[in-house]
Scaffold this motif. Structure first.
Motif, mmCIF file in Angstrom:
data_model
loop_
_atom_site.group_PDB
_atom_site.id
_atom_site.type_symbol
_atom_site.label_atom_id
_atom_site.label_comp_id
_atom_site.label_asym_id
_atom_site.label_seq_id
_atom_site.Cartn_x
_atom_site.Cartn_y
_atom_site.Cartn_z
ATOM 1 N N VAL A 1 0.866 -1.176 0.000
ATOM 2 C CA VAL A 1 0.000 0.000 0.000
ATOM 3 C C VAL A 1 0.898 1.220 0.000
ATOM 4 C CG1 VAL A 1 -1.762 1.297 1.251
ATOM 5 C CG2 VAL A 1 -1.819 -1.215 1.262
ATOM 6 N N THR A 2 0.655 2.169 -0.906
ATOM 7 C CA THR A 2 1.489 3.363 -1.003
ATOM 8 C C THR A 2 0.628 4.613 -1.070
ATOM 9 O OG1 THR A 2 1.683 3.804 -3.384
ATOM 10 C CG2 THR A 2 2.911 1.914 -2.525
ATOM 11 N N ASN A 3 1.265 5.744 -0.818
ATOM 12 C CA ASN A 3 0.568 7.025 -0.921
ATOM 13 C C ASN A 3 0.137 7.344 -2.347
ATOM 14 O OD1 ASN A 3 3.560 7.368 -1.181
ATOM 15 N ND2 ASN A 3 2.931 9.425 -1.835
ATOM 16 N N ARG A 4 0.688 6.614 -3.326
ATOM 17 C CA ARG A 4 0.358 6.857 -4.734
ATOM 18 C C ARG A 4 -0.852 6.059 -5.202
ATOM 19 N NH1 ARG A 4 5.557 6.184 -3.920
ATOM 20 N NH2 ARG A 4 5.479 3.985 -4.531
ATOM 21 N N ASP A 5 -1.400 5.201 -4.346
ATOM 22 C CA ASP A 5 -2.549 4.392 -4.734
ATOM 23 C C ASP A 5 -3.761 5.270 -5.028
ATOM 24 O OD1 ASP A 5 -0.952 2.220 -4.326
ATOM 25 O OD2 ASP A 5 -1.884 1.605 -2.434
ATOM 26 N N ARG B 1 -6.778 5.064 -4.198
ATOM 27 C CA ARG B 1 -7.709 5.315 -3.092
ATOM 28 C C ARG B 1 -7.371 6.585 -2.314
ATOM 29 N NH1 ARG B 1 -6.723 0.694 1.454
ATOM 30 N NH2 ARG B 1 -8.264 1.960 2.562
ATOM 31 N N TYR B 2 -6.122 7.072 -2.453
ATOM 32 C CA TYR B 2 -5.717 8.273 -1.725
ATOM 33 C C TYR B 2 -5.681 9.530 -2.599
ATOM 34 C CZ TYR B 2 -4.362 4.623 1.516
ATOM 35 O OH TYR B 2 -4.382 3.532 2.336
ATOM 36 N N VAL C 1 -5.732 12.691 4.125
ATOM 37 C CA VAL C 1 -5.226 11.456 4.710
ATOM 38 C C VAL C 1 -4.612 11.745 6.088
ATOM 39 C CG1 VAL C 1 -3.704 9.476 4.417
ATOM 40 C CG2 VAL C 1 -4.740 10.545 2.401
ATOM 41 N N VAL C 2 -5.034 10.987 7.069
ATOM 42 C CA VAL C 2 -4.422 11.024 8.395
ATOM 43 C C VAL C 2 -3.483 9.830 8.485
ATOM 44 C CG1 VAL C 2 -4.827 10.805 10.871
ATOM 45 C CG2 VAL C 2 -6.362 12.199 9.483
ATOM 46 N N VAL C 3 -2.193 10.096 8.637
ATOM 47 C CA VAL C 3 -1.179 9.050 8.731
ATOM 48 C C VAL C 3 -0.757 8.928 10.195
ATOM 49 C CG1 VAL C 3 1.083 8.248 7.994
ATOM 50 C CG2 VAL C 3 -0.386 9.496 6.384
ATOM 51 N N ASN C 4 -0.998 7.769 10.762
ATOM 52 C CA ASN C 4 -0.762 7.543 12.181
ATOM 53 C C ASN C 4 0.424 6.610 12.381
ATOM 54 O OD1 ASN C 4 -2.136 5.555 14.731
ATOM 55 N ND2 ASN C 4 -1.526 7.650 15.057
ATOM 56 N N VAL C 5 1.472 7.091 13.029
ATOM 57 C CA VAL C 5 2.633 6.269 13.369
ATOM 58 C C VAL C 5 2.349 5.637 14.729
ATOM 59 C CG1 VAL C 5 5.118 6.242 13.774
ATOM 60 C CG2 VAL C 5 4.144 7.791 12.059
ATOM 61 N N GLY D 1 -14.463 12.129 2.230
ATOM 62 C CA GLY D 1 -13.164 12.118 1.571
ATOM 63 C C GLY D 1 -11.978 11.945 2.478
ATOM 64 N N LEU D 2 -12.187 11.415 3.692
ATOM 65 C CA LEU D 2 -11.070 11.164 4.606
ATOM 66 C C LEU D 2 -10.601 9.727 4.488
ATOM 67 C CD1 LEU D 2 -9.251 12.038 7.041
ATOM 68 C CD2 LEU D 2 -11.034 11.075 8.515
ATOM 69 N N GLU D 3 -9.283 9.544 4.484
ATOM 70 C CA GLU D 3 -8.678 8.226 4.637
ATOM 71 C C GLU D 3 -7.736 8.268 5.842
ATOM 72 O OE1 GLU D 3 -9.133 5.363 3.231
ATOM 73 O OE2 GLU D 3 -10.557 6.015 1.691
#
Length: 404
Positions: free
Chosen positions: A254-258, A260-261, A266-270, A296-298
């Motif tokens: 899964v990448t940021n270039r997919d 779906r994004y 996009v909220v990216v949670n570490v 529209g949130l991922e």
């Protein structure tokens, strides 16, 4: 033997420390409960399975009771022990390690003798100086009080220390915490000059002593401010799309270039399932995703696991199931690899950390840690801020270069 039902009081026994905590057996059968729950304030941490193995025939009940095995798969932990005439005795810990601690439990909620004389008020926010490995110079102590009863926590840049509860006696408040992780005790003594002496005790390492002042007094005295969760971590180039490229739990990349994004907020949670504050945060992120995904949130979790857990991902899978996570959950590596795996981040040293990406894929805001309910108004502020950031980004136009 007392039935395995209702509220009990448990005690963890270490070499030089005991920690008391509430627990509750739930289910329809007194001898075969469905679940066991620990508590973090008002939040329950519930087992994933309970098994009662009857004692072998011919054994005296007084000598050996039923064996009880309680699984907390999302914590990679197990409570295993024996029913006794008084209640329960056993051990709690990660079965993959040799780090179990002795546990005893007795039926009935914890009771304490009524306070003798007036009870000082410590409710509110206090600040005390520290020198932490993350560069912090101050932490907060936050207390909520009803008479002699207090629920309090310490709030750091990576989140709070869990809800410590207890009462006032002999000149101080004794507050304990255990929710399946991070056991500890706080001894809090009000001083005549208006300060608090706080002694933090944990199973490992020496007790740590702090002197705290109410926030207004701390500022008047020129004490350092706690770290700002909005600026502690940043990115090297705010104009550069935030890149991630990791497998999910099935092994699919899964990448940021997919697609779906593309054009999404996009909220990216570490995160990591070994991290107590990440367990606090996961239910909130799940609810945030459900609230805004149709607009529209991922959400994407970048999970960094201890090496022993990467072999089968059992804790991670249980974590995802327990917190009803239906956003992308990616296996990014081990915690020690976080800097090399996410080189765009600057001063990324808290667990969790959350990056908010605009529709063009660039980082528009960062928040470190997670202040849970035990932190009171700080939790309420966090919830409002997260929603305001997401709503603001969702209002931006969809058209234009995505940068992904």
């Amino acid at each position: 033997m007392p039935p395995l039902s209702g509220r009990w009081e448990g005690t963890l026994h270490y070499d030089s420390l005991t920690v008391t905590f509430p627990l509750a057996w739930t289910g329809t059968g007194a001898s075969r409960p469905a679940h066991l729950a620990f508590y973090n304030g008002t939040d329950s941490i519930t087992s994933t399975a309970v098994r009662v193995v009857p004692q072998r025939a011919g054994r005296s009940i007084a000598a050996v009771g039923d064996s009880v095995i309680v699984e907390f798969a999302h914590l990679a932990s197990r409570l295993r022990g024996t029913r006794t005439a008084e209640g329960f005795e056993g051990w709690f810990g990660n079965p993959r390690r040799r780090d179990s601690v002795r546990v005893t439990a007795r039926p009935g909620a914890a009771t304490s003798a009524p306070a003798v004389g007036p009870v000082p008020s410590i409710a509110g926010t206090w600040i005390f100086p520290v020198e932490s490995s993350k560069g912090e110079r101050a932490w907060r102590f936050i207390a909520q009080q009803s008479g002699a009863q207090v629920t309090a926590t310490i709030l750091r840049v990576d989140g709070d220390a869990g809800a410590h509860t207890g009462t006032f006696a002999d000149g101080r408040f004794t507050l304990s915490h255990f929710d399946g992780t991070r056991p500890g005790r706080l001894d809090v003594e009000p001083n005549t000059d208006g300060s608090l002496t706080i002694v933090q005790r944990s199973p490992r390492g020496a007790a740590r002593k702090y002197v705290a002042w109410r926030d207004a007094d701390a500022r008047a005295r020129g004490l350092a401010e706690p770290a700002d969760v909005a600026t502690h971590t940043s990115v090297r180039d705010a104009h550069e799309p935030f890149v991630f490229d990791f497998p999910d739990v099935t092994g699919a990349r899964v990448t940021n270039r997919d697609a779906r994004y593309a054009g999404k907020v996009v909220v990216v949670n570490v995160t990591g399932t070994w991290c107590p504050n990440c367990h606090d945060e996961a239910p909130f992120l799940s609810s945030l995703y459900r609230k805004y995904r149709d607009r529209g949130l991922e959400v994407v979790a970048l999970d960094f696991e201890e090496a022993e857990e990467l072999s089968d991902l059992s804790r991670l899978k249980a974590f995802v199931k327990r917190y009803d996570v239906d956003y992308a959950y990616l296996v990014a590596g081990e915690p020690k690899e976080v800097t090399s795996k996410l080189p765009q981040a600057v001063n990324l040293n808290t667990w969790p950390a959350t990056f908010f990406l605009g529709r063009d894929g660039t980082v528009r805001a960062v928040r470190t840690g997670f202040a849970a309910k035990a932190s009171g108004v700080h939790h309420e502020t966090l919830v409002a801020e997260y929603e305001a950031i997401v709503e603001g980004l969702l209002e931006e136009p969809v058209t234009g270069a995505t940068g992904r």
